[in-house]
Design an enzyme around this catalytic site. Structure first.
Site, PDB file in Angstrom:
ATOM      1  N   GLY A  24       4.371  61.828  24.932  1.00 45.92           N
ATOM      2  CA  GLY A  24       5.593  62.660  24.771  1.00 45.92           C
ATOM      3  C   GLY A  24       6.304  62.712  26.340  1.00 45.92           C
ATOM      4  N   GLY A  26       9.673  64.019  26.344  1.00 43.86           N
ATOM      5  CA  GLY A  26      10.951  64.499  25.321  1.00 43.86           C
ATOM      6  C   GLY A  26      10.970  65.899  26.271  1.00 43.86           C
ATOM      7  N   PHE A  27      11.998  67.089  25.315  1.00 39.85           N
ATOM      8  CA  PHE A  27      11.642  67.733  26.785  1.00 39.85           C
ATOM      9  C   PHE A  27      10.654  68.580  27.094  1.00 39.85           C
ATOM     10  CE2 PHE A  27      15.388  68.529  23.589  1.00 39.85           C
ATOM     11  CZ  PHE A  27      16.403  68.217  24.707  1.00 39.85           C
ATOM     12  N   GLY A  28       9.841  68.360  26.414  1.00 35.04           N
ATOM     13  CA  GLY A  28       8.264  69.706  27.212  1.00 35.04           C
ATOM     14  C   GLY A  28       7.235  69.006  27.893  1.00 35.04           C
ATOM     15  N   GLU A 181      26.184  71.237  12.471  1.00 30.16           N
ATOM     16  CA  GLU A 181      27.226  70.400  13.352  1.00 30.16           C
ATOM     17  C   GLU A 181      27.024  69.251  12.394  1.00 30.16           C
ATOM     18  OE1 GLU A 181      24.312  70.681  16.260  1.00 30.16           O
ATOM     19  OE2 GLU A 181      25.075  72.718  17.234  1.00 30.16           O
ATOM     20  N   ASP A 311       7.559  71.877  20.259  1.00 32.44           N
ATOM     21  CA  ASP A 311       7.315  71.830  18.749  1.00 32.44           C
ATOM     22  C   ASP A 311       6.114  71.116  17.630  1.00 32.44           C
ATOM     23  OD1 ASP A 311      10.380  71.334  19.293  1.00 32.44           O
ATOM     24  OD2 ASP A 311      10.788  69.827  17.918  1.00 32.44           O
ATOM     25  N   ALA A 327      13.950  73.290  22.090  1.00 35.37           N
ATOM     26  CA  ALA A 327      14.476  72.977  23.151  1.00 35.37           C
ATOM     27  C   ALA A 327      13.066  73.848  23.695  1.00 35.37           C
ATOM     28  CB  ALA A 327      15.321  72.215  23.278  1.00 35.37           C
ATOM     29  N   GLN A 328      13.774  75.152  24.072  1.00 38.55           N
ATOM     30  CA  GLN A 328      13.564  75.645  25.539  1.00 38.55           C
ATOM     31  C   GLN A 328      11.986  76.016  25.650  1.00 38.55           C
ATOM     32  OE1 GLN A 328      14.758  77.345  28.431  1.00 38.55           O
ATOM     33  NE2 GLN A 328      16.575  75.476  27.700  1.00 38.55           N
TER      34      GLN A 328
HETATM   35  C1  FAD Z   1      19.727  66.849  14.971  1.00 42.61           C
HETATM   36  C2  FAD Z   1      18.418  68.094  16.369  1.00 42.61           C
HETATM   37  C3  FAD Z   1      19.121  68.240  16.420  1.00 42.61           C
HETATM   38  C4  FAD Z   1      18.694  69.508  17.078  1.00 42.61           C
HETATM   39  N1  FAD Z   1      19.507  70.644  17.807  1.00 42.61           N
HETATM   40  C5  FAD Z   1      18.770  71.690  18.693  1.00 42.61           C
HETATM   41  C6  FAD Z   1      19.869  72.428  19.718  1.00 42.61           C
HETATM   42  O1  FAD Z   1      20.230  72.200  19.390  1.00 42.61           O
HETATM   43  N2  FAD Z   1      18.771  72.800  20.120  1.00 42.61           N
HETATM   44  C7  FAD Z   1      17.702  72.991  20.563  1.00 42.61           C
HETATM   45  O2  FAD Z   1      17.340  74.518  21.244  1.00 42.61           O
HETATM   46  N3  FAD Z   1      17.092  72.817  19.825  1.00 42.61           N
HETATM   47  C8  FAD Z   1      17.194  72.173  18.861  1.00 42.61           C
HETATM   48  N4  FAD Z   1      16.465  70.988  18.882  1.00 42.61           N
HETATM   49  C9  FAD Z   1      14.837  70.703  18.454  1.00 42.61           C
HETATM   50  C10 FAD Z   1      14.925  70.214  20.142  1.00 42.61           C
HETATM   51  O3  FAD Z   1      15.105  69.071  20.165  1.00 42.61           O
HETATM   52  C11 FAD Z   1      12.991  70.315  19.647  1.00 42.61           C
HETATM   53  O4  FAD Z   1      12.527  71.384  19.368  1.00 42.61           O
HETATM   54  C12 FAD Z   1      12.386  70.020  20.971  1.00 42.61           C
HETATM   55  O5  FAD Z   1      12.912  68.185  21.637  1.00 42.61           O
HETATM   56  C13 FAD Z   1      11.133  69.851  20.972  1.00 42.61           C
HETATM   57  O6  FAD Z   1      10.523  69.290  22.475  1.00 42.61           O
HETATM   58  P1  FAD Z   1       9.104  68.664  22.406  1.00 42.61           P
HETATM   59  O7  FAD Z   1       9.029  67.641  23.915  1.00 42.61           O
HETATM   60  O8  FAD Z   1       8.631  69.234  21.569  1.00 42.61           O
HETATM   61  O9  FAD Z   1       9.315  67.026  21.147  1.00 42.61           O
HETATM   62  P2  FAD Z   1      10.575  66.079  21.483  1.00 42.61           P
HETATM   63  O10 FAD Z   1      11.266  66.788  22.565  1.00 42.61           O
HETATM   64  O11 FAD Z   1      10.410  65.246  20.225  1.00 42.61           O
HETATM   65  O12 FAD Z   1       9.720  64.347  22.253  1.00 42.61           O
HETATM   66  C14 FAD Z   1       8.443  64.048  21.773  1.00 42.61           C
HETATM   67  C15 FAD Z   1       8.425  62.703  22.417  1.00 42.61           C
HETATM   68  O13 FAD Z   1       7.016  62.480  21.790  1.00 42.61           O
HETATM   69  C16 FAD Z   1       6.779  60.912  21.415  1.00 42.61           C
HETATM   70  N5  FAD Z   1       6.024  60.547  20.646  1.00 42.61           N
HETATM   71  C17 FAD Z   1       5.597  61.178  19.131  1.00 42.61           C
HETATM   72  N6  FAD Z   1       5.138  60.596  18.377  1.00 42.61           N
HETATM   73  C18 FAD Z   1       4.656  59.627  19.777  1.00 42.61           C
HETATM   74  C19 FAD Z   1       3.148  58.842  19.451  1.00 42.61           C
HETATM   75  N7  FAD Z   1       2.248  58.998  18.972  1.00 42.61           N
HETATM   76  N8  FAD Z   1       2.928  59.061  21.298  1.00 42.61           N
HETATM   77  C20 FAD Z   1       3.219  58.249  21.467  1.00 42.61           C
HETATM   78  N9  FAD Z   1       4.654  59.173  21.630  1.00 42.61           N
HETATM   79  C21 FAD Z   1       4.956  59.744  20.201  1.00 42.61           C
HETATM   80  C22 FAD Z   1       8.556  60.769  21.220  1.00 42.61           C
HETATM   81  O14 FAD Z   1       8.737  59.376  20.718  1.00 42.61           O
HETATM   82  C23 FAD Z   1       9.150  61.912  21.639  1.00 42.61           C
HETATM   83  O15 FAD Z   1       9.880  60.706  22.691  1.00 42.61           O
HETATM   84  C24 FAD Z   1      17.261  69.733  17.566  1.00 42.61           C
HETATM   85  C25 FAD Z   1      16.549  69.114  17.176  1.00 42.61           C
HETATM   86  C26 FAD Z   1      16.837  67.629  16.456  1.00 42.61           C
HETATM   87  C27 FAD Z   1      16.385  66.317  15.582  1.00 42.61           C
END
Ligand code: FAD
Length: 437
Positions: A24, A26-28, A181, A311, A327-328
């Site tokens: 992933g 994403g943020f993490g 929003e 998440d 995100a944090q």
């Molecule tokens: C519409 C919306 C608005 C939001 N607004 C806010 C906000 O205002 N403030 C805030 O703090 N948080 C907000 N969030 C929440 C925040 O975006 C998440 O908490 C954050 O992105 C979690 O980070 P993560 O690294 O756990 O996962 P993510 O950022 O979701 O990254 C996960 C990554 O894993 C990849 N992935 C998934 N499955 C697979 C797989 N099987 N194989 C390979 N790659 C894979 C995905 O493509 C993605 O790039 C919002 C979320 C949404 C949906």
């Protein structure tokens, strides 16, 4: 004490550099990969997409406020200057904790010494009938584009068929930040932008309703801010139904548990997320919301060389409450696990993850947002909006994206217009459902 970077000489039994797979970008995952890029390991960063998505601004893509590539950033460009990090485009389809490998796209194996699982979450229907078939989620870029295409096409259809504004009703399920929003963004798109294109349709009268099962919107905020947000929504002619759950969803109606039917042509599901199905691939007992149970140092229970963050992880605060899926925790978790892996290689014991809450915010629209910061600082109205704008710019990835978003926002603010309104024809089966849902 040996510093983390001293571990760059660390090798595995076979004499090679330790291999870390991060699932992933994403943020993490990105924070973890960055943190690991100079500690003497080889990192493979796997993601189904070749871009990182800034999910907090997806609703702006859905409501034509920003272009799709303003909220995405190429993963390869992010790690370009970090030779220890290799990007692998592909979807993780299996994880074998005993053999220490992950499978990409069903047929390619990646072995690891350390694994970081940061695959995020997916939208969930909570098993409510009709949600998957009849509502639009908002979790991925595809979701946002599908919703924008649907909204813009619908207004064109109503115009072409001589319909009236009430044919355009919008029902948003979920009164958290995403639902609030979305509602504010849709109201501005209809009232301020499309109303100029379709002057004979009274788009300011399009009914928009938010349904929230709890007894107030923005339940994670202080009640005072929820009240301010509800007043701001009412001023924008957005109806709020709180304290009532959803029984089912029909093609053009949300059926409430008290028997009422809220009809609409656009039904949006912003009611919640569950852990990404990657969690189930571990074959271990999962926690609340399908999340992966972790130790205090964020390693997966029983597997000291495997970490879960963001998440998808069920990390707990000192009171035993799950950290929020925002995100944090993901960003701070990524930084923490990079240090844990470096420490392990240097023979140091694990240290507990300490989450620092930096506050929450949500905008209702132009000059209107609520923000809650540590030590009880509450902001609303224009001040809250200023804080919301500033922090989103700061956390957005890449100078180009920041500059684009600033220009777009300034343009939208000054002209009451929104330029990102192409109706794109991507096959419905690609657009309607997100790839991870
Ligand atoms: C519409 C919306 C608005 C939001 N607004 C806010 C906000 O205002 N403030 C805030 O703090 N948080 C907000 N969030 C929440 C925040 O975006 C998440 O908490 C954050 O992105 C979690 O980070 P993560 O690294 O756990 O996962 P993510 O950022 O979701 O990254 C996960 C990554 O894993 C990849 N992935 C998934 N499955 C697979 C797989 N099987 N194989 C390979 N790659 C894979 C995905 O493509 C993605 O790039 C919002 C979320 C949404 C949906």
């Amino acid at each position: 004490m040996q510093r983390a970077s001293d571990s760059r000489t660390a090798t595995t039994d076979s004499g090679s550099r330790p291999r870390v797979v991060v699932i992933g970008a994403g943020f993490g995952g990105l924070r973890a990969a960055r943190g690991l890029s100079d500690v003497g390991v080889d990192v493979t960063l796997v993601d189904s997409n070749n871009f990182h998505t800034f999910q907090p601004l997806l609703y702006q893509v859905a409501t034509a406020g920003l272009d799709s590539d303003d909220v995405c950033f190429p993963v390869r460009a992010i790690v370009r200057r970090r030779p220890a990090v290799t990007v692998r485009l592909g979807t993780v389809t299996a994880i074998d904790l005993q053999q220490r490998h992950v499978t990409i796209d069903h047929d390619h194996l990646l072995t690891y010494d350390y694994l970081v699982i940061a695959a995020g979450s997916v939208s969930t229907s909570f098993g409510i009938p009709g949600v998957d078939e009849h509502t639009f989620p908002l979790k991925t870029l595809n979701d946002a584009l599908a919703l924008r295409t649907h909204l813009l096409s619908l207004v064109e259809e109503v115009h072409a068929s001589g319909g009236v504004e009430h044919d355009l009703g919008i029902v948003i399920v979920g009164g958290g930040p995403t639902g609030v929003e979305m509602a504010g963004g849709m109201r501005e798109l209809l009232d301020k932008v499309l109303a100029k294109d379709f002057p004979h349709l009274h788009l300011d009268r399009v009914p928009i309703t938010i349904v929230e099962a709890a007894n107030r919107v923005l339940g994670a905020f202080k009640p005072k801010l929820s009240q301010r947000a509800e007043r701001a929504l009412a001023r924008r002619n957005i109806r709020v139904e709180v304290g009532v759950g959803v029984a089912s969803v029909e093609p053009h109606a949300v059926v409430l548990k008290d028997g009422r039917r809220l009809t609409g042509q656009t039904l949006v599901w912003a009611a919640g997320v569950t852990a990404n199905p990657v969690a189930k691939m571990l074959g271990i007992e999962l926690g609340r919301g399908g999340r992966i149970p972790v130790e205090a140092d964020l390693s997966v229970l029983g597997y000291a060389n495997v970490f879960a963050i963001g998440d998808i992880a069920n990390a707990l605060d000192p009171n035993g409450t799950s950290l929020p899926q925002v995100a944090q925790p993901a960003i701070q978790g990524g930084v923490h696990v990079a240090k844990q892996i470096a420490g392990r290689l240097a023979g140091q014991p694990g240290t507990p993850f300490a989450y620092h809450d930096k506050g929450s915010m949500a905008t209702i629209g132009r000059n209107q947002a609520v923000a809650e910061f540590p030590r009880g600082l509450l902001l609303s109205g224009a001040l809250g909006w200023g804080a919301w704008l500033g922090l989103h710019i700061v956390y957005l990835m890449g100078f180009r994206n920041r500059a684009n978003v600033l220009v777009n926002w300034a343009w939208n603010y000054l002209t009451y217009d929104r330029g990102s309104r192409p109706i794109i024809s991507i096959p419905t089966n690609v657009l309607k459902r997100s790839e991870t849902r």
